[in-house]
Scaffold this motif. Sequence first.
Motif, PDB file in Angstrom:
ATOM      1  N   PHE A  74       0.930  -1.333   0.054  1.00 33.27           N
ATOM      2  CA  PHE A  74      -0.064   0.076  -0.087  1.00 33.27           C
ATOM      3  C   PHE A  74       0.869   1.440   0.036  1.00 33.27           C
ATOM      4  O   PHE A  74       0.286   2.506  -0.190  1.00 33.27           O
ATOM      5  CB  PHE A  74      -0.991   0.021   1.114  1.00 33.27           C
ATOM      6  N   THR A  75       2.332   1.031   0.151  1.00 36.46           N
ATOM      7  CA  THR A  75       3.134   2.370   0.089  1.00 36.46           C
ATOM      8  C   THR A  75       3.730   2.515  -1.218  1.00 36.46           C
ATOM      9  O   THR A  75       3.726   3.665  -1.876  1.00 36.46           O
ATOM     10  CB  THR A  75       4.060   2.049   1.176  1.00 36.46           C
ATOM     11  N   LEU A  76       3.728   1.401  -1.903  1.00 32.66           N
ATOM     12  CA  LEU A  76       4.550   1.537  -3.156  1.00 32.66           C
ATOM     13  C   LEU A  76       3.559   1.921  -4.356  1.00 32.66           C
ATOM     14  O   LEU A  76       3.967   2.162  -5.545  1.00 32.66           O
ATOM     15  CB  LEU A  76       5.340   0.258  -3.512  1.00 32.66           C
ATOM     16  N   GLU A 109      -7.741  -7.230   4.012  1.00 31.90           N
ATOM     17  CA  GLU A 109      -8.950  -6.556   4.754  1.00 31.90           C
ATOM     18  C   GLU A 109      -8.489  -5.626   5.650  1.00 31.90           C
ATOM     19  O   GLU A 109      -8.485  -4.309   5.712  1.00 31.90           O
ATOM     20  CB  GLU A 109     -10.298  -6.977   5.130  1.00 31.90           C
ATOM     21  N   ALA A 110      -7.635  -6.179   6.792  1.00 27.14           N
ATOM     22  CA  ALA A 110      -6.836  -5.317   7.813  1.00 27.14           C
ATOM     23  C   ALA A 110      -5.869  -4.497   7.081  1.00 27.14           C
ATOM     24  O   ALA A 110      -5.903  -3.219   7.653  1.00 27.14           O
ATOM     25  CB  ALA A 110      -6.396  -6.181   8.884  1.00 27.14           C
ATOM     26  N   ALA A 111      -5.286  -4.661   6.011  1.00 27.85           N
ATOM     27  CA  ALA A 111      -4.289  -3.994   5.328  1.00 27.85           C
ATOM     28  C   ALA A 111      -4.960  -3.023   4.915  1.00 27.85           C
ATOM     29  O   ALA A 111      -4.326  -1.545   4.901  1.00 27.85           O
ATOM     30  CB  ALA A 111      -3.353  -4.950   4.306  1.00 27.85           C
ATOM     31  N   ARG A 112      -5.934  -3.060   4.176  1.00 23.99           N
ATOM     32  CA  ARG A 112      -6.683  -2.054   3.282  1.00 23.99           C
ATOM     33  C   ARG A 112      -7.012  -1.190   4.312  1.00 23.99           C
ATOM     34  O   ARG A 112      -7.076   0.236   4.192  1.00 23.99           O
ATOM     35  CB  ARG A 112      -7.856  -2.622   2.528  1.00 23.99           C
ATOM     36  N   SER A 116      -6.147   3.006   4.437  1.00 22.35           N
ATOM     37  CA  SER A 116      -7.245   4.021   4.286  1.00 22.35           C
ATOM     38  C   SER A 116      -7.191   5.204   5.336  1.00 22.35           C
ATOM     39  O   SER A 116      -7.375   6.500   5.176  1.00 22.35           O
ATOM     40  CB  SER A 116      -8.722   3.582   4.544  1.00 22.35           C
ATOM     41  N   GLU A 117      -6.300   5.023   6.314  1.00 21.44           N
ATOM     42  CA  GLU A 117      -5.931   5.848   7.520  1.00 21.44           C
ATOM     43  C   GLU A 117      -4.839   6.951   7.009  1.00 21.44           C
ATOM     44  O   GLU A 117      -4.930   8.022   7.434  1.00 21.44           O
ATOM     45  CB  GLU A 117      -5.415   5.311   8.627  1.00 21.44           C
ATOM     46  N   TYR A 118      -4.024   6.413   5.959  1.00 18.98           N
ATOM     47  CA  TYR A 118      -3.174   7.328   5.303  1.00 18.98           C
ATOM     48  C   TYR A 118      -3.173   7.824   3.985  1.00 18.98           C
ATOM     49  O   TYR A 118      -2.679   8.801   3.456  1.00 18.98           O
ATOM     50  CB  TYR A 118      -1.660   7.244   5.759  1.00 18.98           C
ATOM     51  N   TRP A 119      -4.327   7.455   3.224  1.00 14.77           N
ATOM     52  CA  TRP A 119      -4.540   7.588   1.870  1.00 14.77           C
ATOM     53  C   TRP A 119      -5.578   8.632   1.983  1.00 14.77           C
ATOM     54  O   TRP A 119      -6.731   8.209   2.331  1.00 14.77           O
ATOM     55  CB  TRP A 119      -4.574   6.665   1.008  1.00 14.77           C
ATOM     56  N   ASP A 120      -5.823   9.730   1.520  1.00 12.83           N
ATOM     57  CA  ASP A 120      -6.882  10.641   1.116  1.00 12.83           C
ATOM     58  C   ASP A 120      -7.764  10.129   0.020  1.00 12.83           C
ATOM     59  O   ASP A 120      -7.341   9.677  -0.819  1.00 12.83           O
ATOM     60  CB  ASP A 120      -6.294  12.236   1.026  1.00 12.83           C
ATOM     61  N   GLY A 121      -8.967   9.994   0.185  1.00 14.92           N
ATOM     62  CA  GLY A 121      -9.798   9.766  -0.863  1.00 14.92           C
ATOM     63  C   GLY A 121      -9.933   8.276  -0.729  1.00 14.92           C
ATOM     64  O   GLY A 121      -9.523   7.468   0.161  1.00 14.92           O
ATOM     65  N   GLY A 122     -10.949   7.478  -1.669  1.00 12.74           N
ATOM     66  CA  GLY A 122     -11.281   6.239  -1.426  1.00 12.74           C
ATOM     67  C   GLY A 122     -10.431   5.328  -2.000  1.00 12.74           C
ATOM     68  O   GLY A 122      -9.791   5.477  -3.222  1.00 12.74           O
TER      69      GLY A 122
END
Length: 173
Positions: A74-76, A109-112, A116-122
């Motif tokens: 989710f970072t890359l 699901e937990a990783a997503r 979502s806590e650090y990516w703005d938007g959906g």
Amino acid sequence: MHTFHLAGGCFWCLDAVYRTLNGVTDVVSGYTGGTVPNPSYELVCTETTGHAEAVAVTFDPEVIPDEVILDVYFTLHDPRQLNRQGNDIGSSYRSAMFYVGDEQKALFEAARDRASEYWDGGIVTTIEPLDTYYNAEEYHQDFFAKNPGQGYCMAVALPKVNKIRSSFSSYIK
């Protein structure tokens, strides 16, 4: 050993990043999530097969935890981009996680949720059951290491590798 099947844009970038991490024992670029048996790269590029470019990341969870592998994912890439990553456009470049079993689905699901806590938007990353995973052609395997001076590698993959090296330095080989 655990294996996660992850799609997040061009598989060259995912492959390049995961190969830098301690505990990762294998990375195989391939195709999954589509309907055509044994697709070729050329066929997947037509956007008619439904496949995503993905990597199968095999790792030792005693060396690098599941959560770190997924947080790197989710970072890359940008999980808010639907059917694209930067200039790579089409469903073959979608953000998707392909699970095997309920435990893996829950981890994804937990990783997503964490992401979502650090990516703005959906976040548009899908979580789908893994069907068949087809290995990509040999020239796609470890592409970054084999072609470090190639334009895409320099402009797109290298910045992602450097970002992960900086953000996850304690897990770098």
